[in-house]
Design an enzyme around this catalytic site. Sequence first.
Site, short mmCIF file in Angstrom:
data_model
loop_
_atom_site.label_atom_id
_atom_site.label_comp_id
_atom_site.label_asym_id
_atom_site.label_seq_id
_atom_site.Cartn_x
_atom_site.Cartn_y
_atom_site.Cartn_z
N CYS A 1 59.45 103.27 29.96
CA CYS A 1 59.35 102.52 31.22
C CYS A 1 59.78 103.45 32.36
CB CYS A 1 60.16 101.23 31.18
SG CYS A 1 61.95 101.44 30.99
N CYS B 1 66.07 99.06 31.39
CA CYS B 1 65.77 97.62 31.25
C CYS B 1 64.76 97.33 30.15
CB CYS B 1 65.26 97.04 32.57
SG CYS B 1 66.45 97.14 33.92
N ARG B 2 63.49 97.70 30.37
CA ARG B 2 62.42 97.28 29.46
C ARG B 2 62.33 98.12 28.20
NH1 ARG B 2 57.89 97.74 33.91
NH2 ARG B 2 59.37 99.39 34.49
N SER B 3 62.25 99.44 28.32
CA SER B 3 62.03 100.26 27.10
C SER B 3 63.22 100.22 26.14
CB SER B 3 61.60 101.69 27.43
OG SER B 3 62.54 102.36 28.21
N ASN C 1 64.25 103.58 31.94
CA ASN C 1 64.80 103.57 30.58
C ASN C 1 66.18 102.91 30.54
OD1 ASN C 1 65.83 106.00 28.04
ND2 ASN C 1 64.79 104.06 27.72
N ASP D 1 58.70 94.46 35.73
CA ASP D 1 59.98 95.13 35.89
C ASP D 1 61.03 94.09 36.32
OD1 ASP D 1 62.14 96.66 36.59
OD2 ASP D 1 60.95 98.17 37.63
P1 4NP Z 1 63.13 99.79 33.78
O1 4NP Z 1 63.68 99.11 35.12
O2 4NP Z 1 62.02 100.74 34.21
O3 4NP Z 1 62.60 98.66 33.00
O4 4NP Z 1 64.27 100.52 33.13
C1 4NP Z 1 64.11 99.84 36.23
C2 4NP Z 1 65.30 100.50 36.19
C3 4NP Z 1 65.74 101.20 37.29
C4 4NP Z 1 64.96 101.22 38.44
C5 4NP Z 1 63.76 100.57 38.47
C6 4NP Z 1 63.33 99.88 37.36
N1 4NP Z 1 65.42 101.92 39.58
O5 4NP Z 1 64.72 101.92 40.61
O6 4NP Z 1 66.50 102.52 39.54
#
Ligand code: 4NP
Length: 152
Positions: free
Chosen positions: A7, A12-14, A10, A123
């Site tokens: 994602c 939240c989702r992955s 790395n 997200d």
């Molecule tokens: P992820 O979510 O891609 O599912 O891990 C996010 C985590 C951090 C950020 C955006 C999305 N960020 O902008 O820091």
Amino acid sequence: MKILMVCLGNICRSPLAEGILQHKANEAELNVTVDSAGTIALHEGELPDSRSITTAHEHGIDITNQRSRPLKKEDFDTFDRIYVMDASNYTDVLGLAKDEDQRAKVKMILNESYPGENRRVPDPYYGGDEGFENVYQLLDKACSVIVDNLKG
Ligand code: 4NP
């Protein structure tokens, strides 16, 4: 079989995708190794988001062994499949692939449960806790299909 979940951050989702798929593969006694990575290095070394940890825990899965890391070019050699969460991840990951063999490893994960629809895993980072349960349910369904297909 080695599978990488990717994602943006790395955190939240992955990490949820990694935890869910490894859990299901272990339960099915499949020889599958799952890892995860982000397309950005902003959260490198961090634990998954506390909301992802809580959501996984509520479903009996511990993801606190995980630490965020950025995707690297060698991942295309190490892993047999690379699953991404959304179209933006897809474009970013393809940008690191060096040939058609590597590009062919990259797939939108929800095409496992919704073939050909190119649905995204939304997200949940800037939203509320319910976004994480929604992500969990979407990934749980996709990972069940992945494991069923690997069982053959
Ligand atoms: P992820 O979510 O891609 O599912 O891990 C996010 C985590 C951090 C950020 C955006 C999305 N960020 O902008 O820091």
